[in-house]
Design a protein around this motif. Structure first.
Motif, short mmCIF file in Angstrom:
data_model
loop_
_atom_site.label_atom_id
_atom_site.label_comp_id
_atom_site.label_asym_id
_atom_site.label_seq_id
_atom_site.Cartn_x
_atom_site.Cartn_y
_atom_site.Cartn_z
N ASP A 27 -4.18 17.28 -6.15
CA ASP A 27 -3.51 16.29 -7.00
C ASP A 27 -2.95 16.95 -8.25
N THR B 143 0.84 -1.21 0.00
CA THR B 143 0.00 0.00 0.00
C THR B 143 0.87 1.26 0.00
N GLU C 172 -0.32 1.25 -10.16
CA GLU C 172 -0.36 -0.22 -9.97
C GLU C 172 0.73 -0.89 -10.79
N ARG D 254 1.13 6.53 -6.80
CA ARG D 254 -0.11 7.25 -7.15
C ARG D 254 0.11 8.76 -7.09
N ARG D 255 0.82 9.20 -6.05
CA ARG D 255 1.03 10.65 -5.90
C ARG D 255 2.11 11.16 -6.84
N LEU E 26 2.31 1.74 -3.41
CA LEU E 26 1.28 2.15 -4.37
C LEU E 26 0.92 3.63 -4.17
N VAL E 27 0.80 4.05 -2.92
CA VAL E 27 0.45 5.45 -2.62
C VAL E 27 1.55 6.39 -3.12
N LEU F 171 0.03 19.01 -7.49
CA LEU F 171 1.18 18.12 -7.24
C LEU F 171 1.77 17.62 -8.57
N GLN G 194 -4.17 5.83 -10.92
CA GLN G 194 -4.12 4.53 -10.26
C GLN G 194 -3.51 3.45 -11.16
N ALA H 208 3.96 -0.34 -8.85
CA ALA H 208 3.98 -1.19 -7.64
C ALA H 208 4.22 -2.65 -8.02
#
Lengths: 170, 229
Positions: B160, B67, B84, B74-75, B70-71, B163, B80, B87
């Motif tokens: 988001d 997790t 993925e 993602r950022r 993945l986070v 960022l 997503q 990750a």
């Protein structure tokens, strides 16, 4: 390492790392927290940074899908396969003939190469008896049979019988 | 060596359940089962067990780190599907290189972050972002209104977008420091720069984000005041 913290330096730290002391450089954290304890101005600075941190924390995070976890588990390393059935020890050849065979064919039973050799022989005999294979073509045979042809003529005849790809000639 | 670690893992409850537990004769709540374990295996022990093909160790390592990785992705990447993929690539490398992992040489978590960050930076360099601050999604309405959940989603989308509009290395620095909570030394190690450079990257990133999100900050403050009153 800094032994004392100035308001200016605290401002730089908060500008870079935000409001949480946990994110501040470890070496400067005690001095920065000491300044916070005595300075209302420093506390206001950190509170303002905290509000901005809260806004940043709204950025979406995401969670791994079940499909991702499934793919990874499917691709995980597997335990080493257990070794196969124990290999039976090879029987030693006995006698002079056996020793000779083992010298010629040390890779196991000689039955396999012997069988392959016999099969090749039978196949060759069968092909030879059923096919009309001649080394010389009929024209060549005629040319060879005539005794008044010169050597050069024979060569020319032989060359004429061969098809040369054009690209070879260029 | 790996076998010994595997035994440690099994002693800690990984990779097997008691027969009583399997038969359902001795049901225990999760928190009580957790108390039986004397000590959680370290990352190094889990990696050694992964190299031996231990399924429970693979699952435990994923539970612990997937997790977070993945986070991070993602950022860094803003969606997503790409996160993925990154990750997955990170963990496939773990599966492949587990037998070559040398305990004590580096922290496993730091190594994971480094691999994930580099994969993200590679992707960003290959697909230069076309995002622009001007293209950030507009807020549907300036009114606080009753649709607070919708507002939260809109704010999240704006943060988001801001960022994603940061230069890659500034984004990596703030993701590692602010979102992943890594220290400045670890962040510097992962990015291959000095701690001073990390501080500079972070300062510039936050300054840019403050500019991009000035309106959103006011909105957030206003909605906080409304909900507090």
């Amino acid at each position: 390492m800094r032994s004392e913290m100035t308001f200016k330096r605290l401002g730089e730290i908060v500008d870079a790392y935000g409001a949480s002391p946990a994110r501040w450089p470890e070496a400067e954290r005690p001095a920065a927290e000491a300044l916070l304890a005595v300075s209302a101005e420093a506390r206001a600075l950190v509170e303002e940074a905290g509000r901005f941190d809260a806004l940043l924390d709204m950025a979406p995070a995401g969670v791994p899908s079940a499909a991702l976890a499934g793919r990874l588990m499917a691709a995980r390393p597997r335990p080493a396969a257990p070794s196969g059935r124990p290999v039976a020890p090879r029987r030693r050849a006995t006698g002079i003939l056996g020793a000779l065979l083992e010298t010629v064919w040390p890779y196991g039973s000689p039955a396999f190469p012997a069988g392959a050799l016999a099969a090749a022989l039978v196949l060759g005999l069968a092909l030879g008896s059923t096919s009309n294979i001649s080394l010389l073509q009929p024209e060549t045979s005629v040319a060879a049979a005539s005794g008044d042809q010169t050597g050069e003529g024979l060569i020319a005849l032989a060359m004429a019988d061969q098809a040369w790809p054009e690209e070879w000639m260029q | 060596m790996a076998d010994r670690r595997l035994e440690i893992l099994r002693g800690a409850g990984f990779g097997r359940r008691s027969r009583l537990d399997e038969a359902g004769m001795f049901p225990m709540p999760a928190h009580a089962r957790g108390n039986i374990r004397l000590e959680q295996p370290s990352d190094d022990e889990l990696v050694a067990a992964v190299a031996s093909g231990d399924e429970a160790a693979c699952r435990a390592l994923m539970d612990r780190h997937l997790t977070r990785i993945l986070v991070l992705a993602r950022r860094m990447l803003g969606n997503q599907a790409d996160a993925e993929e990154v990750a997955q690539e990170v963990f496939l490398r773990v599966w492949t290189h587990a037998d070559r992992w040398e305990p004590g040489q580096a922290r496993f978590g730091t190594w994971l972050h480094r691999v994930a960050t580099n994969l993200c930076l590679d992707r960003l360099r290959k697909n230069r972002p076309t995002d622009d601050i001007d293209e950030m999604p507009d807020l549907a309405s300036g009114d606080p209104g009753p649709h607070r959940q919708l507002e939260q989603r809109e704010l999240a989308a704006r943060v988001d977008a801001a960022l994603q509009a940061l230069p890659e290395r500034q984004r990596a620095a703030i993701v590692l420091s602010h979102y992943q909570g890594l220290g400045n030394l670890e962040t510097a190690d992962i990015l291959g720069v000095t701690v001073e450079a990390v501080e500079s990257l972070l300062s510039r990133a936050r300054r840019q984000l403050r500019l991009s999100l000035a309106t959103e900050k006011d909105d957030l403050l206003r909605s906080d005041k409304v909900s507090a009153s």
